[in-house]
Design a protein around this motif. Sequence first.
Motif, mmCIF file in Angstrom:
data_model
loop_
_atom_site.group_PDB
_atom_site.id
_atom_site.type_symbol
_atom_site.label_atom_id
_atom_site.label_comp_id
_atom_site.label_asym_id
_atom_site.label_seq_id
_atom_site.Cartn_x
_atom_site.Cartn_y
_atom_site.Cartn_z
ATOM 1 N N GLN A 161 0.750 -1.125 0.061
ATOM 2 C CA GLN A 161 0.131 -0.002 -0.021
ATOM 3 C C GLN A 161 0.740 1.212 0.088
ATOM 4 O O GLN A 161 0.516 2.273 -0.694
ATOM 5 C CB GLN A 161 -0.901 -0.243 1.189
ATOM 6 C CG GLN A 161 -2.039 -1.006 1.094
ATOM 7 C CD GLN A 161 -2.924 -1.030 2.374
ATOM 8 O OE1 GLN A 161 -3.460 -0.037 2.843
ATOM 9 N NE2 GLN A 161 -3.079 -2.094 3.089
ATOM 10 N N THR A 162 2.177 1.163 0.763
ATOM 11 C CA THR A 162 2.837 2.233 0.812
ATOM 12 C C THR A 162 3.745 2.588 -0.484
ATOM 13 O O THR A 162 3.806 3.750 -0.878
ATOM 14 C CB THR A 162 3.780 2.343 2.081
ATOM 15 O OG1 THR A 162 3.191 2.012 3.083
ATOM 16 C CG2 THR A 162 4.746 3.684 2.065
ATOM 17 N N ARG A 177 3.377 7.747 4.589
ATOM 18 C CA ARG A 177 2.021 6.721 4.526
ATOM 19 C C ARG A 177 2.282 5.697 5.546
ATOM 20 O O ARG A 177 1.826 4.951 6.145
ATOM 21 C CB ARG A 177 1.805 6.206 3.440
ATOM 22 C CG ARG A 177 1.471 7.280 2.189
ATOM 23 C CD ARG A 177 1.163 6.548 0.732
ATOM 24 N NE ARG A 177 0.911 7.413 -0.212
ATOM 25 C CZ ARG A 177 1.780 7.280 -1.343
ATOM 26 N NH1 ARG A 177 2.936 6.708 -1.250
ATOM 27 N NH2 ARG A 177 1.574 8.352 -1.964
ATOM 28 N N VAL A 181 -0.357 3.693 7.618
ATOM 29 C CA VAL A 181 -0.885 2.173 6.941
ATOM 30 C C VAL A 181 -0.383 0.813 7.537
ATOM 31 O O VAL A 181 -0.876 -0.006 7.747
ATOM 32 C CB VAL A 181 -0.189 2.307 5.525
ATOM 33 C CG1 VAL A 181 -0.443 1.063 4.704
ATOM 34 C CG2 VAL A 181 -0.965 3.087 4.555
ATOM 35 N N GLN A 200 -0.580 9.186 14.360
ATOM 36 C CA GLN A 200 0.471 8.613 13.500
ATOM 37 C C GLN A 200 1.642 8.667 13.997
ATOM 38 O O GLN A 200 2.569 7.647 14.202
ATOM 39 C CB GLN A 200 0.387 9.212 11.905
ATOM 40 C CG GLN A 200 -0.938 8.754 11.095
ATOM 41 C CD GLN A 200 -1.044 9.546 9.986
ATOM 42 O OE1 GLN A 200 -0.182 10.719 9.977
ATOM 43 N NE2 GLN A 200 -1.981 9.506 9.247
#
Length: 337
Positions: free
Chosen positions: A39-40, A278, A282, A300
């Motif tokens: 995903q990153t 990210r 993620v 985060q």
Amino acid sequence: MTRALIAAILIAFAAPVHAEARDLTVALVAGGPVQGLRQTYILPFLATGTPVVTATRQPGLETLRDAAARWDVVQLGAATLAAACQAGLVEKLDWGAIGGRDRILPQAATECGQGAFARATVLSWDREKFPGTPTWQDFWDIAKVPGKRGLRRSPRGTLEIALLGDGVAPNDVYRLLRTEEGSDRAFRRLDQLAPYIVWWDAAGRDGARLLTAGEVLMTSAPSQAIALANRGGAHSFGLQWAGELVEIESWAIVKGSPNHEAARRFLDFAGDPKVQARLPAVAALGAVAKGAQEGLSPEQSAVSPTVNSGAALFVDEAFWRENGERLGKRFDTWVSR
């Protein structure tokens, strides 16, 4: 034109066409944060127009031999990266062609590897059973905080934690462990905790699972596993970043890759701080590109090993290459007493 000449022409053109026909292939470590890395890095890079696919590989050096037939870029832990670089199994990086070495944290920029992410081992505990914020020294204080303690069944990490729990500053840990006096001190500290230790390993039974099962009050644990266990309010496990043990995973280009230019473009893309930003959201991992922490939300930032690395101990791979066998034998003997 003879049949032999036609066959020779076909053979001459077939090999390079086959080599170029393969899409850029990025090999991720099986059992690691595969989906988070996809995903990153992988899916956003695919969106730039370069075809890319992923594969998984087992950890270790042996899977890299003849790897150019299958992979172009590989995810490597620091120990494997150093060995692969020395053995000529991965390329020495042209940093000028991939965005420059200065945009990456120095611990994550090496001769053959560009940092992909930082992971950490931290002190974690069940907040519902202990509402305070313990340190590694509290980890050893059974009188003050009764309960079982979890540690990884390995000298790597555990010996560092033993010295941190004895009040040694992170910057002094490896200097001491290099001496017999320092090693003795670490094992004496483990002696004091031995009756209360519940061991975990990396193969499916980590510290987060010990906490979830209620087997221990506090434990060393991968920070990523703790952060993910807490998501959705399922658990309330604490993360003590002071004295975290940080390790870097890197991207490397396989020696002889037929997709060398595409591999360079991937590393250039992967070193962008906007891309690495990210990682905490993620995958609960730390970015290693400078500036990637800017603009992170408090949630985060709270799960990023690099944001919280002010009192961290970066694991010294050179130390473990030089001393791993010696300390491993001693640790195994100690555990089996």
